[in-house]
Scaffold this motif. Structure first.
Motif, PDB file in Angstrom:
ATOM      1  N   ASP A  28       0.855  -1.175   0.000  1.00  0.00           N
ATOM      2  CA  ASP A  28       0.000   0.000   0.000  1.00  0.00           C
ATOM      3  C   ASP A  28       0.893   1.227   0.000  1.00  0.00           C
ATOM      4  O   ASP A  28       1.668   1.429   0.911  1.00  0.00           O
ATOM      5  CB  ASP A  28      -0.891  -0.023   1.244  1.00  0.00           C
ATOM      6  CG  ASP A  28      -1.909   1.088   1.238  1.00  0.00           C
ATOM      7  OD1 ASP A  28      -2.071   1.754   0.198  1.00  0.00           O
ATOM      8  OD2 ASP A  28      -2.548   1.270   2.277  1.00  0.00           O
ATOM      9  N   SER A  32      -1.034   4.548   5.871  1.00  0.00           N
ATOM     10  CA  SER A  32      -1.890   3.640   6.621  1.00  0.00           C
ATOM     11  C   SER A  32      -2.816   4.428   7.519  1.00  0.00           C
ATOM     12  O   SER A  32      -2.460   5.485   8.031  1.00  0.00           O
ATOM     13  CB  SER A  32      -1.012   2.717   7.464  1.00  0.00           C
ATOM     14  OG  SER A  32      -1.799   1.982   8.350  1.00  0.00           O
ATOM     15  N   ARG A 126     -10.077  -4.642   2.898  1.00  0.00           N
ATOM     16  CA  ARG A 126      -8.697  -4.284   3.223  1.00  0.00           C
ATOM     17  C   ARG A 126      -8.254  -4.940   4.524  1.00  0.00           C
ATOM     18  O   ARG A 126      -9.035  -5.095   5.444  1.00  0.00           O
ATOM     19  CB  ARG A 126      -8.603  -2.766   3.355  1.00  0.00           C
ATOM     20  CG  ARG A 126      -7.219  -2.238   3.382  1.00  0.00           C
ATOM     21  CD  ARG A 126      -7.172  -0.868   2.684  1.00  0.00           C
ATOM     22  NE  ARG A 126      -5.845  -0.616   2.217  1.00  0.00           N
ATOM     23  CZ  ARG A 126      -5.351  -1.051   1.066  1.00  0.00           C
ATOM     24  NH1 ARG A 126      -6.077  -1.720   0.240  1.00  0.00           N
ATOM     25  NH2 ARG A 126      -4.118  -0.797   0.730  1.00  0.00           N
ATOM     26  N   GLU A 128      -5.191  -4.642   7.457  1.00  0.00           N
ATOM     27  CA  GLU A 128      -4.125  -3.831   8.030  1.00  0.00           C
ATOM     28  C   GLU A 128      -3.626  -4.578   9.254  1.00  0.00           C
ATOM     29  O   GLU A 128      -4.419  -5.101  10.037  1.00  0.00           O
ATOM     30  CB  GLU A 128      -4.683  -2.462   8.423  1.00  0.00           C
ATOM     31  CG  GLU A 128      -3.651  -1.529   8.977  1.00  0.00           C
ATOM     32  CD  GLU A 128      -4.273  -0.179   9.292  1.00  0.00           C
ATOM     33  OE1 GLU A 128      -3.752   0.817   8.780  1.00  0.00           O
ATOM     34  OE2 GLU A 128      -5.261  -0.138  10.051  1.00  0.00           O
ATOM     35  N   SER A 150      -0.605  -2.454   5.049  1.00  0.00           N
ATOM     36  CA  SER A 150      -1.990  -2.461   4.612  1.00  0.00           C
ATOM     37  C   SER A 150      -2.028  -2.958   3.168  1.00  0.00           C
ATOM     38  O   SER A 150      -1.191  -2.568   2.354  1.00  0.00           O
ATOM     39  CB  SER A 150      -2.544  -1.037   4.706  1.00  0.00           C
ATOM     40  OG  SER A 150      -3.870  -0.983   4.265  1.00  0.00           O
TER      41      SER A 150
END
Length: 188
Positions: A28, A32, A126, A128, A150
């Protein structure tokens, strides 16, 4: 040394940082949502983190096409069951340290490296979490063990839940781990 190399070609030693499947994910590049540990992130090492720390020993390049195929099928099973796993994870906040997700993270060298993440946020779209395996190669996102990463939920390669919280106890998921254990046995 030649004998050791020969045995490595035939037997895959289990590792949780596996370079085997085609690239399935990307780091990513956006900041974050949790750049600092959130209140739900434990600062102590949970069951999954402890278990993964005792399991990870090296990067293994798997050249056996049959094993690669089995790992691809296992990853598909993990992705297919991920929604049910996410619902269970969400319903058990006190047991979240027993969960880990395998992610095929892109590296600067180009080949992905599979790493384990203990999820702190896991939505339908998603994931994380805290990176609990120490990448051998430099990840594209520059993250290392202990950092929050992430990635899209559809880039999950595997998930595991230590049902009784014991490293050698009952677990759910771990589809790619099962393939490797069947091939090489459980790590000592």
């Amino acid at each position: 040394m030649a004998r050791k190399r020969k045995s490595c070609a035939h037997f895959v030693k289990i590792s949780l940082a596996i370079v085997a499947l085609a690239p399935l994910s990307a780091c990513d590049r956006q900041p974050s949502a949790a750049t600092e540990p959130s209140a739900s992130v434990s600062t102590t090492q949970g069951a999954a983190s402890h278990w993964l720390a005792t399991q990870t020993d090296s990067v293994v390049v798997i050249s056996d096409v049959n094993v690669q195929s089995q790992l691809a099928v296992a990853a598909d099973r993990a992705r297919t069951s991920a929604d049910q796993a996410r619902v269970k994870w969400a319903s058990q906040p006190s047991q979240r340290d027993r969960w880990a997700i395998k992610w095929s993270a892109p590296t600067l060298e180009g080949a992905p490296e599979q790493v384990w993440v203990v999820p702190v946020n896991w939505s339908e779209f998603r994931i994380e979490g805290r990176l609990v395996t120490d990448p051998i190669r430099t990840l594209e996102c520059g993250k290392s063990q202990g950092d929050i990463v992430s990635f899209p939920a559809n880039e999950l390669v595997d998930w595991v839940y230590l049902a009784d919280g014991k490293p050698d106890g009952q677990r759910e998921g771990g589809f790619t781990l099962k393939v490797l254990e069947e091939r090489a046995g459980k790590p000592r």
